[in-house]
Design an enzyme around this catalytic site. Sequence first.
Site, PDB file in Angstrom:
ATOM      1  N   CYS A   2       0.853  -1.170   0.000  1.00 27.92           N
ATOM      2  CA  CYS A   2       0.000   0.000   0.000  1.00 27.92           C
ATOM      3  C   CYS A   2       0.895   1.227   0.000  1.00 27.92           C
ATOM      4  O   CYS A   2       1.841   1.314   0.784  1.00 27.92           O
ATOM      5  CB  CYS A   2      -0.933   0.083   1.203  1.00 27.92           C
ATOM      6  SG  CYS A   2      -2.390  -0.903   1.033  1.00 27.92           S
ATOM      7  N   ARG A  27       4.038  -0.948  -4.735  1.00 29.37           N
ATOM      8  CA  ARG A  27       3.687  -1.387  -3.393  1.00 29.37           C
ATOM      9  C   ARG A  27       2.290  -1.981  -3.313  1.00 29.37           C
ATOM     10  O   ARG A  27       1.911  -2.569  -2.275  1.00 29.37           O
ATOM     11  CB  ARG A  27       3.753  -0.209  -2.411  1.00 29.37           C
ATOM     12  CG  ARG A  27       5.089   0.446  -2.311  1.00 29.37           C
ATOM     13  CD  ARG A  27       5.023   1.633  -1.401  1.00 29.37           C
ATOM     14  NE  ARG A  27       4.922   1.236  -0.017  1.00 29.37           N
ATOM     15  CZ  ARG A  27       5.953   1.119   0.811  1.00 29.37           C
ATOM     16  NH1 ARG A  27       7.169   1.371   0.384  1.00 29.37           N
ATOM     17  NH2 ARG A  27       5.786   0.750   2.052  1.00 29.37           N
ATOM     18  N   TRP A  74      -3.032  -2.574  -1.690  1.00 26.76           N
ATOM     19  CA  TRP A  74      -2.847  -4.026  -1.744  1.00 26.76           C
ATOM     20  C   TRP A  74      -3.746  -4.557  -0.631  1.00 26.76           C
ATOM     21  O   TRP A  74      -3.443  -4.432   0.548  1.00 26.76           O
ATOM     22  CB  TRP A  74      -1.381  -4.393  -1.508  1.00 26.76           C
ATOM     23  CG  TRP A  74      -1.114  -5.854  -1.659  1.00 26.76           C
ATOM     24  CD1 TRP A  74      -0.881  -6.532  -2.823  1.00 26.76           C
ATOM     25  CD2 TRP A  74      -1.054  -6.830  -0.607  1.00 26.76           C
ATOM     26  NE1 TRP A  74      -0.692  -7.854  -2.558  1.00 26.76           N
ATOM     27  CE2 TRP A  74      -0.790  -8.073  -1.221  1.00 26.76           C
ATOM     28  CE3 TRP A  74      -1.204  -6.773   0.779  1.00 26.76           C
ATOM     29  CZ2 TRP A  74      -0.663  -9.250  -0.495  1.00 26.76           C
ATOM     30  CZ3 TRP A  74      -1.080  -7.955   1.501  1.00 26.76           C
ATOM     31  CH2 TRP A  74      -0.807  -9.174   0.871  1.00 26.76           C
ATOM     32  N   ASN A  99      -1.889   2.511   5.424  1.00 35.75           N
ATOM     33  CA  ASN A  99      -1.104   1.317   5.091  1.00 35.75           C
ATOM     34  C   ASN A  99      -0.965   0.524   6.381  1.00 35.75           C
ATOM     35  O   ASN A  99      -0.562   1.087   7.397  1.00 35.75           O
ATOM     36  CB  ASN A  99       0.275   1.760   4.564  1.00 35.75           C
ATOM     37  CG  ASN A  99       1.279   0.620   4.453  1.00 35.75           C
ATOM     38  OD1 ASN A  99       2.478   0.865   4.516  1.00 35.75           O
ATOM     39  ND2 ASN A  99       0.834  -0.583   4.277  1.00 35.75           N
ATOM     40  N   GLY A 100      -1.328  -0.758   6.341  1.00 35.36           N
ATOM     41  CA  GLY A 100      -1.170  -1.587   7.533  1.00 35.36           C
ATOM     42  C   GLY A 100      -2.424  -2.370   7.844  1.00 35.36           C
ATOM     43  O   GLY A 100      -3.331  -2.476   7.020  1.00 35.36           O
ATOM     44  N   GLU A 482      15.129 -20.317  -5.722  1.00 30.11           N
ATOM     45  CA  GLU A 482      14.889 -18.953  -6.205  1.00 30.11           C
ATOM     46  C   GLU A 482      14.340 -18.984  -7.639  1.00 30.11           C
ATOM     47  O   GLU A 482      13.435 -18.214  -7.982  1.00 30.11           O
ATOM     48  CB  GLU A 482      16.206 -18.150  -6.117  1.00 30.11           C
ATOM     49  CG  GLU A 482      16.204 -16.766  -6.734  1.00 30.11           C
ATOM     50  CD  GLU A 482      15.202 -15.786  -6.118  1.00 30.11           C
ATOM     51  OE1 GLU A 482      14.507 -16.142  -5.165  1.00 30.11           O
ATOM     52  OE2 GLU A 482      15.102 -14.666  -6.645  1.00 30.11           O
ATOM     53  N   LYS A 486      10.777 -17.399  -8.698  1.00 27.52           N
ATOM     54  CA  LYS A 486      10.650 -16.373  -9.757  1.00 27.52           C
ATOM     55  C   LYS A 486       9.613 -16.819 -10.775  1.00 27.52           C
ATOM     56  O   LYS A 486       8.763 -16.041 -11.191  1.00 27.52           O
ATOM     57  CB  LYS A 486      11.975 -16.144 -10.500  1.00 27.52           C
ATOM     58  CG  LYS A 486      13.062 -15.398  -9.790  1.00 27.52           C
ATOM     59  CD  LYS A 486      12.859 -13.916  -9.681  1.00 27.52           C
ATOM     60  CE  LYS A 486      12.154 -13.535  -8.426  1.00 27.52           C
ATOM     61  NZ  LYS A 486      12.879 -13.330  -7.223  1.00 27.52           N
ATOM     62  N   GLU A 489       6.079 -16.666  -9.304  1.00 26.24           N
ATOM     63  CA  GLU A 489       5.665 -15.290  -9.008  1.00 26.24           C
ATOM     64  C   GLU A 489       5.172 -14.550 -10.250  1.00 26.24           C
ATOM     65  O   GLU A 489       4.180 -13.838 -10.204  1.00 26.24           O
ATOM     66  CB  GLU A 489       6.859 -14.478  -8.486  1.00 26.24           C
ATOM     67  CG  GLU A 489       7.117 -14.570  -7.016  1.00 26.24           C
ATOM     68  CD  GLU A 489       8.318 -13.719  -6.603  1.00 26.24           C
ATOM     69  OE1 GLU A 489       8.204 -13.017  -5.616  1.00 26.24           O
ATOM     70  OE2 GLU A 489       9.380 -13.766  -7.256  1.00 26.24           O
ATOM     71  N   HIS A 505      13.184 -39.574  -3.437  1.00 24.99           N
ATOM     72  CA  HIS A 505      12.435 -39.733  -2.187  1.00 24.99           C
ATOM     73  C   HIS A 505      11.017 -39.190  -2.305  1.00 24.99           C
ATOM     74  O   HIS A 505      10.346 -38.983  -1.301  1.00 24.99           O
ATOM     75  CB  HIS A 505      13.178 -39.045  -1.039  1.00 24.99           C
ATOM     76  CG  HIS A 505      14.514 -39.660  -0.755  1.00 24.99           C
ATOM     77  ND1 HIS A 505      14.650 -40.902  -0.193  1.00 24.99           N
ATOM     78  CD2 HIS A 505      15.773 -39.226  -1.009  1.00 24.99           C
ATOM     79  CE1 HIS A 505      15.936 -41.201  -0.083  1.00 24.99           C
ATOM     80  NE2 HIS A 505      16.644 -40.194  -0.584  1.00 24.99           N
ATOM     81  N   LYS A 604       5.340  -5.214  -3.441  1.00 29.26           N
ATOM     82  CA  LYS A 604       6.683  -5.140  -2.867  1.00 29.26           C
ATOM     83  C   LYS A 604       6.640  -4.496  -1.480  1.00 29.26           C
ATOM     84  O   LYS A 604       5.624  -3.930  -1.096  1.00 29.26           O
ATOM     85  CB  LYS A 604       7.558  -4.303  -3.797  1.00 29.26           C
ATOM     86  CG  LYS A 604       9.000  -4.765  -3.813  1.00 29.26           C
ATOM     87  CD  LYS A 604       9.739  -4.154  -4.953  1.00 29.26           C
ATOM     88  CE  LYS A 604      11.198  -4.526  -4.912  1.00 29.26           C
ATOM     89  NZ  LYS A 604      11.436  -5.928  -5.209  1.00 29.26           N
TER      90      LYS A 604
HETATM   91  N1  HGA Z   1      -5.778  -2.956   5.601  1.00 35.89           N
HETATM   92  C1  HGA Z   1      -5.908  -1.966   4.572  1.00 35.89           C
HETATM   93  C2  HGA Z   1      -4.566  -1.524   4.058  1.00 35.89           C
HETATM   94  C3  HGA Z   1      -3.825  -2.678   3.468  1.00 35.89           C
HETATM   95  C4  HGA Z   1      -2.334  -2.491   3.319  1.00 35.89           C
HETATM   96  O1  HGA Z   1      -1.680  -1.688   3.924  1.00 35.89           O
HETATM   97  N2  HGA Z   1      -1.712  -3.334   2.490  1.00 35.89           N
HETATM   98  O2  HGA Z   1      -0.330  -3.285   2.360  1.00 35.89           O
HETATM   99  C5  HGA Z   1      -6.789  -2.467   3.431  1.00 35.89           C
HETATM  100  O3  HGA Z   1      -7.008  -3.673   3.301  1.00 35.89           O
HETATM  101  O4  HGA Z   1      -7.275  -1.637   2.680  1.00 35.89           O
END
Ligand code: HGA
Length: 609
Positions: A2, A27, A74, A99-100, A482, A486, A489, A505, A604
């Site tokens: 985010c 992000r 995100w 963000n969080g 790795e 990659k 991802e 095995h 990221k």
């Molecule tokens: N929890 C919030 C923000 C998500 C966030 O920081 N993602 O990295 C949401 O879901 O909108």
Amino acid sequence: MCGIVGAIAARDVVPVLVEGLKRLEYRGYDSAGVAVLAGDEIRRVRRVGRVAEMEGAAAEENLHGLLGIGHTRWATHGGVTEPNAHPHVSFDKIAVVHNGIIENHEEQRQRLKGLGYAFESQTDTEVIAHLVHHYYQAGGSLFDAVKQATRELTGAYAIGVIALDRPDELVCARMGCPLLVGLGDGENFIASDVSAILSATRRVIFLEEGDIGLLTRDGVKLIDKDDQPAARPVHLSDVSLASLELGPYSHFMQKEIHEQPKALSDTIEAVQDAGFNAALFGEAAAEILPQLEGVKILACGTSYYAGLTAKYWIESIAGIACDVEIASEYRYRAAFANPKHLVVTISQSGETLDTMEALKYARELGHAYALSICNVRESAIPRASDLVFYTRAGAEIGVASTKAFTTQLVGLFALAVTLGKVRGKVSAADEAQYLDDLRHLPGSVQHALNLEPQIKAWSERFAVKDNALFLGRGLHYPIALEGALKLKEISYIHAEAYPAGELKHGPLALVDEDMPVVVIAPNDALLEKVKSNMQEVRARGGELFVFADADSHFHESDGVHVIRTPRHVGVLSPIVHTIPVQMLAYHVALSRGTDVDKPRNLAKSVTVE
Ligand code: HGA
């Protein structure tokens, strides 16, 4: 994860917010939005999808203002929908970007509902908007309302807040997620990282945990977690705008793969200047390193694989025990801690929440010393560590890590040799040899990059497959891991990696003519063993794609394709062998038409748990 940006200025901030969000898009890219104060209303534009779509909508709606906040999401709480996109508002009077993760959001939601607040989204963030509103409407300043509200939140947040009747104030707060303040001339900014505001200013203040900030056009006031005025140093960012541009490349991942010779030589330069000396890791290293009885590496994702590679180096070169653990696992188990085991954390951004929390937990358990391997100066993890080795990879924008990984390996190799020296296991001749190996590394990596046309030709065959196996042994097993990571991802092909000796095995049961098997087969002591493992695959009809050192006399045969990597480079071979697996993933993803730089569901700088 985010991205947050905010601005208070004497000019229209919408272009600043939009440009900032584009820079922060790595992000998170589920949805994007901005809110600005425009006359007597807070106007908000949000769109599911990329910032460019939101930008178009903001232009259509003629959005302008001198104060605003923006967000690229995100999702953690609530699906990817427009109502869940930030900014979130309360009664059109307060707007918040976040963000969080607010861990007590359910409890707060119930309480706020009881107070008459209605919820329009499923996010945890919306409780912040209502909580700030709740305190603000009771009287007092916006700053105090944010202070009261945040003191009631548990979890992690970086937030930006504006209020309808506060055209001259932008309030921000940080706990557990990165946030910085940018200082301009008659204008000020907030951002998740400096890239977002670089075209406006290079002067930044990194907020500390629990800080709350009040930005006006002319100044910034900060308080710390104990409500005391906080004076934080002003840094002049050395990130260049050019390093954030694509230049002649089609994708940041492609650019960053090709930047590796330079990123490696910049990182190696520090080692060459200092030699394998404790000073490389900070002033306290000369005292700390001789006391160590072991090393414990904590990391996530690609950084974890760098740690796995380092284990081989540290145990063989320094003769000291090393174990490597996934940070999110370590932090929740009753682990045994020997205070004399150095905790080494590895994080490109220096903000990876799981790694940061694992470090804190290691300290609680009694580990006395911590070293951070990190690519971003002044980020949270190095600041919480006693020692640090900064990789000089430059900004890494592509979500799939490339140059950060290979430069982390250089830092870890330098740690192994330095520890070996301190412990009397590395002679002057060994040291000279290791320095020489490092000096030749960028050239060998450049040589590996020249294999791109051959790898591209292989990628067509992978693009139609649903699964792939990667095999390696010893030092190259983490590189197989790795390579598989990659590939999954960015191309979404299911890929697994195994130490080649493990095939029989279990995973050999998966091998048939539809299973491409990538083998990392350097010309080292295990080569003959790897060749036997390849026979086991061939005997079951599996198609082999072998990366073999130029001097290992591998020949193509039916069902066995070979690309010759440079001549074996000894102990640094894992770094050289990383290049082809990165390019394979990149070209397979291109063939499948996926979004290489912004793969689905990922982002990221993982600042949530
Ligand atoms: N929890 C919030 C923000 C998500 C966030 O920081 N993602 O990295 C949401 O879901 O909108």
